[in-house]
Design a protein around this motif. Structure first.
Motif, PDB file in Angstrom:
ATOM      1  N   LYS A  76     -13.400  20.181 -13.183  1.00 31.11           N
ATOM      2  CA  LYS A  76     -12.535  19.287 -12.411  1.00 31.11           C
ATOM      3  C   LYS A  76     -12.655  19.557 -10.915  1.00 31.11           C
ATOM      4  O   LYS A  76     -12.592  18.645 -10.097  1.00 31.11           O
ATOM      5  N   ALA A  77     -12.847  20.805 -10.549  1.00 29.78           N
ATOM      6  CA  ALA A  77     -12.968  21.158  -9.129  1.00 29.78           C
ATOM      7  C   ALA A  77     -14.225  20.567  -8.490  1.00 29.78           C
ATOM      8  O   ALA A  77     -14.301  20.442  -7.271  1.00 29.78           O
ATOM      9  N   ALA A  78     -15.189  20.181  -9.309  1.00 25.62           N
ATOM     10  CA  ALA A  78     -16.435  19.598  -8.791  1.00 25.62           C
ATOM     11  C   ALA A  78     -16.364  18.073  -8.712  1.00 25.62           C
ATOM     12  O   ALA A  78     -17.383  17.415  -8.491  1.00 25.62           O
ATOM     13  N   LEU A  79     -15.189  17.527  -8.845  1.00 27.37           N
ATOM     14  CA  LEU A  79     -15.060  16.064  -8.878  1.00 27.37           C
ATOM     15  C   LEU A  79     -15.525  15.390  -7.583  1.00 27.37           C
ATOM     16  O   LEU A  79     -16.290  14.429  -7.622  1.00 27.37           O
ATOM     17  N   LEU A  80     -15.066  15.866  -6.440  1.00 27.89           N
ATOM     18  CA  LEU A  80     -15.437  15.194  -5.182  1.00 27.89           C
ATOM     19  C   LEU A  80     -16.952  15.187  -4.961  1.00 27.89           C
ATOM     20  O   LEU A  80     -17.538  14.122  -4.712  1.00 27.89           O
TER      21      LEU A  80
END
Length: 178
Positions: free
Chosen positions: A23-27
Motif C-alpha cells: 500500500k505504501a507504494a501506491l503513489l
C-alpha cells in the motif's frame, strides 16, 4: 485486458520492494501506470494498480482522484504546467500564462489544443521560487522563463516526441536552462 507488460510488472515489484507494505507504494505505482497508459489514468489503469498491489480499487481511485498530479483525462502530447504561486506570479507568471493562452488558443485550465499537441495548465507550486517563473513540461523544469523563451520552447516541442512524465521515485526531474 492488462496493458502492463512483464517489464512494467517487474518495475512495480522493484518499487514495492522499497516500501514496508504494498500500500505504501501506491503513489509511485500510479506514476508508472500513468506512464504506461500514455500520460493519464483511466479506470482500467487504476484497476491494474489495485490488482498488483492487492488493494481495493476504491482505495486506488480515491488516491488517484485526490492528487492533481494524476491525470484523469487524456492530455496533449506535451503537458505544459506554469506555476502561478506567489513568487512566480510576482515575477511574471500571469503574463506568461496569458501569452501561452493567446499563442496556443486554449485556456490554462487544462485545455488541449485542437491538434492534440499541447495541454496548458496553471499549477499551484513547482517548488522553484528562487528561479521564478517556473514551467514544467512532462518531467522537465524550465526556470526564469520569458515569453520569448516560451515561444522558442513551443516551437521546439512541436516537432519533439512525446515526453511522458517519469516517475519521480525512479528518476529525478531534469532541469534545463535557456
Amino acid at each position: 485486458m492488462s496493458k502492463f507488460t512483464e517489464k512494467d510488472k517487474a518495475r512495480l515489484d522493484e518499487l514495492i520492494s522499497r516500501y514496508p507494505t504494498k500500500k505504501a507504494a501506491l503513489l509511485p505505482s500510479l506514476w508508472v501506470a500513468q506512464e504506461v497508459y500514455g500520460g493519464w489514468l483511466p479506470l482500467e489503469a487504476m484497476d491494474e494498480v489495485a490488482q498488483h498491489l492487492e488493494l481495493p480499487t476504491a482505495d486506488v481511485q480515491g488516491v488517484a482522484t485526490f492528487y492533481t498530479m494524476y491525470n484523469k483525462e487524456p492530455r496533449g502530447q506535451h503537458a505544459i504546467e506554469i506555476c502561478h504561486n506567489v513568487s512566480c506570479m510576482v515575477l511574471g507568471a500571469e503574463q506568461l500564462i496569458q501569452h501561452c493562452e493567446r499563442k496556443l488558443g486554449v485556456s490554462a485550465t487544462g485545455e488541449t489544443t485542437a491538434d492534440g499537441v499541447f495541454t496548458l495548465a496553471r499549477v499551484e507550486c513547482l517548488g522553484a521560487c528562487c528561479n521564478a517563473p517556473a514551467v514544467q513540461v512532462g518531467g522537465t523544469y524550465y526556470e526564469n522563463v520569458t515569453a520569448e523563451q516560451m515561444d522558442a520552447l513551443l516551437e521546439k516541442l512541436k516537432s519533439a516526441p512525446s515526453e511522458v512524465v517519469t516517475p519521480p521515485q525512479s528518476a529525478m526531474p531534469e532541469m534545463r536552462k535557456f
